[in-house]
Enzyme design. Sequence first.
Site, PDB file in Angstrom:
ATOM      1  N   ASN A 183       0.877  -1.175   0.000  1.00  0.00           N
ATOM      2  CA  ASN A 183       0.000   0.000   0.000  1.00  0.00           C
ATOM      3  C   ASN A 183       0.912   1.222   0.000  1.00  0.00           C
ATOM      4  O   ASN A 183       1.471   1.580   1.038  1.00  0.00           O
ATOM      5  CB  ASN A 183      -0.895  -0.031   1.248  1.00  0.00           C
ATOM      6  N   TRP A 184       1.056   1.833  -1.166  1.00  0.00           N
ATOM      7  CA  TRP A 184       2.011   2.940  -1.296  1.00  0.00           C
ATOM      8  C   TRP A 184       1.501   4.221  -0.630  1.00  0.00           C
ATOM      9  O   TRP A 184       2.247   5.179  -0.471  1.00  0.00           O
ATOM     10  CB  TRP A 184       2.298   3.216  -2.771  1.00  0.00           C
ATOM     11  N   LYS A 185       0.218   4.275  -0.303  1.00  0.00           N
ATOM     12  CA  LYS A 185      -0.397   5.490   0.262  1.00  0.00           C
ATOM     13  C   LYS A 185      -0.105   6.694  -0.648  1.00  0.00           C
ATOM     14  O   LYS A 185       0.004   6.514  -1.861  1.00  0.00           O
ATOM     15  CB  LYS A 185       0.077   5.694   1.701  1.00  0.00           C
ATOM     16  N   HIS A 228      -9.682   1.504   4.227  1.00  0.00           N
ATOM     17  CA  HIS A 228      -8.468   1.616   5.050  1.00  0.00           C
ATOM     18  C   HIS A 228      -8.748   2.542   6.235  1.00  0.00           C
ATOM     19  O   HIS A 228      -9.504   3.510   6.101  1.00  0.00           O
ATOM     20  CB  HIS A 228      -7.318   2.163   4.208  1.00  0.00           C
ATOM     21  N   GLU A 267      -7.131   4.866   7.481  1.00  0.00           N
ATOM     22  CA  GLU A 267      -6.853   6.291   7.213  1.00  0.00           C
ATOM     23  C   GLU A 267      -8.010   6.936   6.466  1.00  0.00           C
ATOM     24  O   GLU A 267      -8.308   8.115   6.664  1.00  0.00           O
ATOM     25  CB  GLU A 267      -5.532   6.416   6.424  1.00  0.00           C
ATOM     26  N   GLU A 287      -5.947  -4.776  10.200  1.00  0.00           N
ATOM     27  CA  GLU A 287      -4.900  -3.802  10.483  1.00  0.00           C
ATOM     28  C   GLU A 287      -5.211  -3.062  11.779  1.00  0.00           C
ATOM     29  O   GLU A 287      -5.963  -2.074  11.773  1.00  0.00           O
ATOM     30  CB  GLU A 287      -4.807  -2.782   9.340  1.00  0.00           C
ATOM     31  N   GLY A 292       2.106   2.156  10.771  1.00  0.00           N
ATOM     32  CA  GLY A 292       3.089   3.233  10.634  1.00  0.00           C
ATOM     33  C   GLY A 292       3.780   3.597  11.938  1.00  0.00           C
ATOM     34  O   GLY A 292       4.467   4.611  12.021  1.00  0.00           O
ATOM     35  N   SER A 296       2.995  -2.267  10.210  1.00  0.00           N
ATOM     36  CA  SER A 296       4.444  -2.346  10.439  1.00  0.00           C
ATOM     37  C   SER A 296       5.057  -3.706  10.076  1.00  0.00           C
ATOM     38  O   SER A 296       6.012  -4.143  10.700  1.00  0.00           O
ATOM     39  CB  SER A 296       4.778  -1.982  11.892  1.00  0.00           C
ATOM     40  N   GLY A 318       4.847   1.188   4.846  1.00  0.00           N
ATOM     41  CA  GLY A 318       6.211   1.728   4.779  1.00  0.00           C
ATOM     42  C   GLY A 318       7.217   0.834   4.074  1.00  0.00           C
ATOM     43  O   GLY A 318       7.977   1.293   3.206  1.00  0.00           O
TER      44      GLY A 318
HETATM   45  P1  PGA Z   1       2.532   0.208   7.662  1.00  0.00           P
HETATM   46  O1  PGA Z   1       1.113   0.457   6.938  1.00  0.00           O
HETATM   47  O2  PGA Z   1       3.062  -1.092   7.104  1.00  0.00           O
HETATM   48  O3  PGA Z   1       3.378   1.387   7.274  1.00  0.00           O
HETATM   49  O4  PGA Z   1       2.274   0.123   9.112  1.00  0.00           O
HETATM   50  C1  PGA Z   1       0.226  -0.588   6.695  1.00  0.00           C
HETATM   51  C2  PGA Z   1      -1.046  -0.050   6.097  1.00  0.00           C
HETATM   52  O5  PGA Z   1      -1.525   0.997   6.556  1.00  0.00           O
HETATM   53  O6  PGA Z   1      -1.638  -0.649   5.153  1.00  0.00           O
END
Ligand code: PGA
Length: 249
Positions: free
Chosen positions: A9-11, A94, A96, A166, A172, A212, A234
């Site tokens: 997931n590049w966000k 997600h 976010e 998640e 993150g 993470s 990340g």
């Molecule tokens: P992260 O993000 O690996 O940076 O914790 C995972 C995600 O939000 O899909």
Amino acid sequence: MRKIIAAGNWKMNKTPQEAEALITELLPLVNNDDVDVIFCVPFIDIPVAIEMLKGSNVSVGAQNMHFEDKGAFTGEISAKMLYECGVEYVIIGHSERRQYFAETDETVNRKILQAFANELIPIVCCGETLEQREEGITLDWIKGQITNAFVNVSAEQAKETIIAYEPIWAIGTGKVATKEQAEEVCKFIRETIAGLYGQEVAEEIRILYGGSVSGDSAPELFAMEDIDGGLVGGAALKADFGRIVNYNK
Ligand code: PGA
């Protein structure tokens, strides 16, 4: 046997030029026939990703879409637009998006139905906050999110769906859930699916852990019975993603 998935997931990272450089770097590192590899890139990077990944083992996913076919929804992207570009997967709900863009269980459900109507496979996210975990309501919360997400989703569609567990406190933060914590919830999600659709669907549906994940933690997480891979933020932007994909080598 459920095939393991490594989804990046590049966000909101990487311009098209930067995406080209990252794909050039990652492509030789992500060869593993045992794993389905997906790059979920920003909308603007989709054409370059599709072009560069043609004929490779990597599929392209988006990170969001709208739940309507088309119309006066300024700034939005439809499922059909994604499909026509060659996108195969789309992340839905997600945390976010739930936190910053008012995504609800209802919009998540509508988007899942719309994704299937346009031949996209949804990667549906769920997860609890740290407060919810400390209050001891994690499983109830997850059950609600999953049950609401799957309203009017057929058993055939449910089999194809990918769920990503998640925990918000692990995203993150570098604070990865222990393999036991992740397995407990992923197993519970599979039982919830069994309750909705029966054992056969529950055995087939793939459930990822996200939060993470790194090359160091992937092997022990992916070895757990009910964890079928990872949704990776990340570490998906670095060569470490190659170690995640090759977790079993
Ligand atoms: P992260 O993000 O690996 O940076 O914790 C995972 C995600 O939000 O899909």
